[in-house]
Design an enzyme around this catalytic site. Sequence first.
Site, PDB file in Angstrom:
ATOM      1  N   CYS A  71      -1.155   4.063  -6.523  1.00 56.53           N
ATOM      2  CA  CYS A  71      -1.658   3.329  -5.868  1.00 56.53           C
ATOM      3  C   CYS A  71      -2.662   1.807  -6.751  1.00 56.53           C
ATOM      4  CB  CYS A  71      -3.464   4.240  -6.278  1.00 56.53           C
ATOM      5  SG  CYS A  71      -4.728   3.216  -5.021  1.00 56.53           S
ATOM      6  N   CYS A  96       1.217  -1.366  -0.183  1.00 55.24           N
ATOM      7  CA  CYS A  96      -0.039   0.443   0.207  1.00 55.24           C
ATOM      8  C   CYS A  96       0.701   1.373  -0.084  1.00 55.24           C
ATOM      9  CB  CYS A  96      -0.788   0.100   1.095  1.00 55.24           C
ATOM     10  SG  CYS A  96      -1.879   1.425   1.506  1.00 55.24           S
TER      11      CYS A  96
END
Length: 273
Positions: A190, A71
């Site tokens: 992302c 992440c």
Amino acid sequence: MAPIGVFDSGFGGLTVFRRIVERLPAYDYLYLGDTARTPYGNRSFEAVLRFTRASVEYLFEHNCPLVIIACNTASAKALRTIQQRDLPARYPERRVLGVIRPTVEAIAARPECRAVALWATQGTVRSESFRLELARFAPGVRLVQQACPLLVPLIEAGELAGPGLEFFLQKYWRETIAQDAEIDTLLLACTHYPLIAGRIREVVPERVRIVSQDELIAPSLEDYLRRHPEMEARLSRGGARHFFTTDISEHFDELARAFLGAPVQSEKIDLRC
Ligand code: DGL
């Protein structure tokens, strides 16, 4: 088993995980998605650090010598503290790697990337982590940052195409080039964006190269293992994959399959945080 742990705020990291297991299939893997608390994108430093710490500890307790934080938001807000404080004090033999450094190194290795636009969550952009790392590894590269806060919710709602998504892609691209009209590279930083890379390509002019982060992490991990044979030797090689999640929502299977490209059987766990 001494598996490689892969952590993400939710399902999104499965895009990175997928590439890692394709490239390095022999190892055992544990994937942990904090689906109860996702998304992390707009959360405070303190919250992201607390959740990420708890997840990394869970993976350590399940015997992972090496954990990859897939992440960006968690890499931006929690990785440094975990690496600099927690590991030396409590887990000197373990390693935790993030996704920002390998992404920046890949950009630095491509001299054609001179003016880069970063698309990411609000949290990643505000952390300035990409700017700081680029200044160190590729000081000649110009950076503009565009937070795209609506893309994660749209993707999680299954809006992978259509006028709603296109409206926001156009808007974010307009805002990006308003900052710098000479952008030559768009960096998708992302976990969720690989799912809409094709739609982004339709909005962004051909002359702009699109670099999708999911393609960069697996080669970088392979290189890390080559450079760290002492870590590589500790990893077990049974080809196992286990998935843990902190919540199983109604459309869990559908979403997980979209991100991984294969069905996922997940075990629900509780984190201490
Ligand atoms: N995994 C996050 C990232 O790569 C996106 C989803 C979230 O906001 O939690 O930044």
